[in-house]
Scaffold this active site. Structure first.
Site, PDB file in Angstrom:
ATOM      1  N   GLU A  33       0.873  -1.171   0.000  1.00 48.60           N
ATOM      2  CA  GLU A  33       0.000   0.000   0.000  1.00 48.60           C
ATOM      3  C   GLU A  33       0.918   1.232   0.000  1.00 48.60           C
ATOM      4  O   GLU A  33       1.791   1.345   0.857  1.00 48.60           O
ATOM      5  CB  GLU A  33      -0.893  -0.003   1.251  1.00 48.60           C
ATOM      6  CG  GLU A  33      -1.820   1.194   1.245  1.00 48.60           C
ATOM      7  CD  GLU A  33      -2.776   1.251   2.430  1.00 48.60           C
ATOM      8  OE1 GLU A  33      -2.762   0.343   3.275  1.00 48.60           O
ATOM      9  OE2 GLU A  33      -3.536   2.238   2.486  1.00 48.60           O
ATOM     10  N   ARG A 259       5.621 -12.642  10.001  1.00 50.59           N
ATOM     11  CA  ARG A 259       6.271 -11.354   9.776  1.00 50.59           C
ATOM     12  C   ARG A 259       7.698 -11.404  10.269  1.00 50.59           C
ATOM     13  O   ARG A 259       8.013 -12.113  11.226  1.00 50.59           O
ATOM     14  CB  ARG A 259       5.559 -10.242  10.548  1.00 50.59           C
ATOM     15  CG  ARG A 259       4.186  -9.928  10.092  1.00 50.59           C
ATOM     16  CD  ARG A 259       3.593  -8.833  10.966  1.00 50.59           C
ATOM     17  NE  ARG A 259       3.936  -7.509  10.497  1.00 50.59           N
ATOM     18  CZ  ARG A 259       3.256  -6.887   9.542  1.00 50.59           C
ATOM     19  NH1 ARG A 259       2.226  -7.459   8.964  1.00 50.59           N
ATOM     20  NH2 ARG A 259       3.612  -5.682   9.157  1.00 50.59           N
ATOM     21  N   LYS A 269       4.562   0.668   9.610  1.00 51.10           N
ATOM     22  CA  LYS A 269       4.601   1.908   8.829  1.00 51.10           C
ATOM     23  C   LYS A 269       3.984   3.068   9.603  1.00 51.10           C
ATOM     24  O   LYS A 269       4.428   4.198   9.497  1.00 51.10           O
ATOM     25  CB  LYS A 269       3.851   1.716   7.501  1.00 51.10           C
ATOM     26  CG  LYS A 269       4.754   1.187   6.401  1.00 51.10           C
ATOM     27  CD  LYS A 269       4.075   1.260   5.052  1.00 51.10           C
ATOM     28  CE  LYS A 269       3.134   0.098   4.858  1.00 51.10           C
ATOM     29  NZ  LYS A 269       2.579   0.018   3.500  1.00 51.10           N
TER      30      LYS A 269
HETATM   31  P1  ATP Z   1       2.681  -2.125   8.035  1.00 57.06           P
HETATM   32  O1  ATP Z   1       2.086  -2.956   9.120  1.00 57.06           O
HETATM   33  O2  ATP Z   1       4.095  -1.736   8.269  1.00 57.06           O
HETATM   34  O3  ATP Z   1       1.827  -0.984   7.621  1.00 57.06           O
HETATM   35  P2  ATP Z   1       1.607  -3.575   5.869  1.00 57.06           P
HETATM   36  O4  ATP Z   1       1.487  -5.039   5.903  1.00 57.06           O
HETATM   37  O5  ATP Z   1       0.364  -2.829   6.070  1.00 57.06           O
HETATM   38  O6  ATP Z   1       2.787  -3.121   6.801  1.00 57.06           O
HETATM   39  P3  ATP Z   1       1.802  -3.401   3.057  1.00 57.06           P
HETATM   40  O7  ATP Z   1       2.237  -2.277   2.221  1.00 57.06           O
HETATM   41  O8  ATP Z   1       0.376  -3.807   3.001  1.00 57.06           O
HETATM   42  O9  ATP Z   1       2.222  -3.047   4.527  1.00 57.06           O
HETATM   43  O10 ATP Z   1       2.733  -4.670   2.815  1.00 57.06           O
HETATM   44  C1  ATP Z   1       2.967  -5.238   1.569  1.00 57.06           C
HETATM   45  C2  ATP Z   1       3.335  -6.681   1.751  1.00 57.06           C
HETATM   46  O11 ATP Z   1       4.454  -6.808   2.606  1.00 57.06           O
HETATM   47  C3  ATP Z   1       2.198  -7.462   2.381  1.00 57.06           C
HETATM   48  O12 ATP Z   1       2.010  -8.661   1.646  1.00 57.06           O
HETATM   49  C4  ATP Z   1       2.672  -7.744   3.775  1.00 57.06           C
HETATM   50  O13 ATP Z   1       2.189  -8.964   4.238  1.00 57.06           O
HETATM   51  C5  ATP Z   1       4.197  -7.763   3.625  1.00 57.06           C
HETATM   52  N1  ATP Z   1       4.831  -7.361   4.867  1.00 57.06           N
HETATM   53  C6  ATP Z   1       4.612  -6.218   5.571  1.00 57.06           C
HETATM   54  N2  ATP Z   1       5.329  -6.207   6.704  1.00 57.06           N
HETATM   55  C7  ATP Z   1       6.029  -7.368   6.743  1.00 57.06           C
HETATM   56  C8  ATP Z   1       6.951  -7.942   7.675  1.00 57.06           C
HETATM   57  N3  ATP Z   1       7.290  -7.320   8.799  1.00 57.06           N
HETATM   58  N4  ATP Z   1       7.466  -9.161   7.370  1.00 57.06           N
HETATM   59  C9  ATP Z   1       7.146  -9.784   6.229  1.00 57.06           C
HETATM   60  N5  ATP Z   1       6.290  -9.302   5.312  1.00 57.06           N
HETATM   61  C10 ATP Z   1       5.718  -8.095   5.556  1.00 57.06           C
HETATM   62 MG    MG Z   2      -1.229  -3.964   4.572  1.00 60.37          MG
END
Ligand code: ATP
Ligand code: MG
Length: 560
Positions: A33, A259, A269
């Protein structure tokens, strides 16, 4: 599949699916995102999604999940593309957005309404929450659940046409308000949002919910394996419900993995955004940030990040990985390639009294002790030098092999010197050392085979390049700041220290981001975004040794 890559559980599934002929080709996606910069956790997801596809001759989409207008920004889109490329992955012509599919997603919503599998609900957000029930209590049907297909079609058309305010109606899937899994209790599919979208502008005032848009985007792109983190496990039944209704030719399978969390930093984020907005760091690319852009600016090589996530491994178990492990990957990656240079971070003046004033010798020095093919450079030697303040002690302990009054030390690639006199100011602080050198001990060519126990680095004062050197430390003082009530209270106040340093003159030509080892001190590189005329700025990438290993392991054991 390459034999050198250990097969984690996801690679095993993919291997089996190819063997059985379930899929002729693997297709994956990385779906960020664009509401912030990517961080070390995302590196894991990027390497996994792009890795499993490229290892099997498959394809990967870089898909922006842009269903939240208002929170998303073009700056983040640019940064994400730059980060993924820099990590070494190529999406080719497969750059997509959930918003590319808004029309098709809308059409699926209409067909669900026509099949009486979706309805327009007019309860308020609060009422919807109350009707949803809890983990122990089933939900209740909304009074609007019995609306006719015709009425739903009409209301949904008018939602799209902009006739209603935010929150007045939502489109919900008609599944089961008593389902044990709350995600199946008639989840919202569309909401009204009168907000400009960075790509579609004002074309829409209704936006699909993440689960709906994400599942359909996977289906439209022919994704075979939809790899996501464990928090989506409970969403999988909804993912499958949508696919069961859609029956796409290539049915994606959602697989969850844990994660990746890194100790002493945050991988959320939202919290990283707070660090930026509150000015606690200089921005998303601050070299202390766990963002890809921050780590790149700090000087971490892309190969080290890939190596790190591959060592961390793809598992189902949540993990908090030591910072030391990441730093070791960085050291290993730089150890064989970074040329050696000399720099003094806390300068103490040394005057060589028996060296002719005004004379300058260019002394050859190895660029790398174990890589002779990296060649030699010349460093100027003269009668006034800088050495590291802590390489001298007036009253040292027994095993101090550096410089002391009357003692001798070798200057790297130069001569043996002896300390004859110590000059101190009124407060007792040492301001200068008067030394003499032994002309027969020049490194490599000297006629004397005299040996001393210590060798220290130095820089010729007249030739030294002034630089501001930034020494970074952990951003937080506890292993798991995610667990802190308020992360502000566990910030490490000493995460950045700036030194006015003296560098060997050859470092003037070093390009931003190009790593060198300052002998005995660590790995450093010029900071790319500072080009102040007065002084160059260098970042410390990583120290030479892991002084944190023990402390960190103990802290992790007691904190996790
Ligand atoms: P945040 O919690 O930091 O906002 P998010 O999951 O909302 O992270 P996205 O932009 O939706 O952020 O993430 C894109 C992809 O990266 C998703 O498929 C998510 O599962 C993966 N991802 C995000 N954080 C991690 C992490 N700490 N370890 C492994 N994969 C991750
Ligand atoms: Mg997300």
């Amino acid at each position: 599949m390459s034999d050198t890559i250990p097969r984690d559980f996801i690679r095993q599934i993919i291997h089996d699916d190819l063997e059985s002929g379930k899929h002729p080709e693997i297709v994956t996606r990385f779906p960020p995102e664009p509401n912030g910069y990517l961080h070390i956790g995302h590196v894991m997801s990027i390497c996994l999604n792009f890795g499993v596809a490229s290892e099997t001759g498959g394809r990967t989409y870089l898909r922006f999940d842009d269903t939240n207008p208002g929170k998303e920004d073009e700056e983040f889109v640019h940064a994400i593309k730059e980060d993924v490329s820099w990590l070494g992955f190529n999406w080719g012509d497969r750059l997509t957005h959930a918003s590319d599919y808004f029309e098709r997603i809308h059409d699926v919503a209409v067909s669900l309404i026509e099949a009486d599998l979706a309805y327009v609900d007019s309860l308020s957000a609060d009422e919807i929450r109350t009707y949803r029930g809890t983990l122990t209590e089933p939900g209740r049907n909304s009074p609007f659940r019995i609306r006719s297909v015709e009425e739903n079609l009409d209301l949904f058309r008018r939602m799209r046409a902009g006739e209603f305010a935010n929150g007045e109606h939502v489109l919900r899937a008609k599944i089961d308000m008593a389902a044990p899994n709350i995600n199946l209790r008639d989840p919202a599919l569309y909401r009204i949002r009168h907000e400009l979208h960075q790509i579609t502008g004002d074309a829409w005032c209704i936006y699909p919910m993440y689960d709906f848009a994400h599942t359909l985007s996977d289906a439209f792109e022919g994704i075979t394996h939809s790899l996501c983190t464990l928090e989506f496990e409970d969403h999988r039944p909804l993912y499958d419900w949508i696919l069961d209704r859609l029956q796409p030719p290539e049915r994606p399978r959602q697989i969850e993995f844990s994660r990746l969390n890194l100790a002493y930093t945050l991988t959320s984020k939202r919290k990283l955004n707070e660090l930026v907005n509150e000015g606690i760091v200089s921005g998303w690319t601050d070299p202390r940030m766990p963002t890809i852009a921050g780590m790149r600016r700090r000087g971490y090589p892309a190969a080290a990040l890939r190596d790190f996530v591959s060592r961390a491994g793809v598992t189902k178990k949540d993990k908090l990985i030591e910072m030391g492990m990441l730093e070791n990957c960085v050291r290993e990656s730089l150890g064989d390639t970074a040329p050696r240079r000399m720099a003094v971070l806390d300068p103490l003046k040394v005057v060589i009294s028996n060296y002719p004033g005004g004379q300058v010798e260019m002394l050859p020095a190895m660029n790398h002790p174990n890589q002779p093919e990296m060649g030699m450079r010349e460093v100027p030697f003269s009668s006034e030098l800088w050495i590291e303040r802590d390489d001298f002690m007036i009253d040292p302990p027994r095993k101090f092999f550096r410089l002391k009054p009357g003692g001798e030390v070798r200057l790297r690639s130069a001569y043996i010197i002896r300390c004859d006199e110590v000059i101190q100011d009124a407060s007792g602080r040492v301001t200068e050392l008067r030394c003499s050198y032994d002309a027969d001990t020049r490194s490599g060519t000297g006629s004397s085979d005299r040996k001393v126990k210590g060798t220290i680095h130095w820089v010729s004062a007249a030739h030294a390049l002034d630089a501001s050197v930034r020494l970074y430390d952990r951003l937080f003082s506890v292993a798991n700041p995610n667990k802190a009530q308020d992360f502000h209270e566990v910030l490490n106040p000493a995460s950045l220290e700036t030194r006015a340093a003296k560098l060997e003159p050859g470092l003037a030509g070093l390009a931003a981001g190009e790593a060198v080892q300052f002998e005995r001190l660590g790995y450093f590189c010029p900071d790319p975004s500072d080009d102040k005329a007065d002084a160059r700025v260098f970042n410390r990438i990583v120290t030479l040794r892991d002084s944190w290993a023990k402390i960190e392991q103990q802290a992790l054991q007691s904190e996790t």
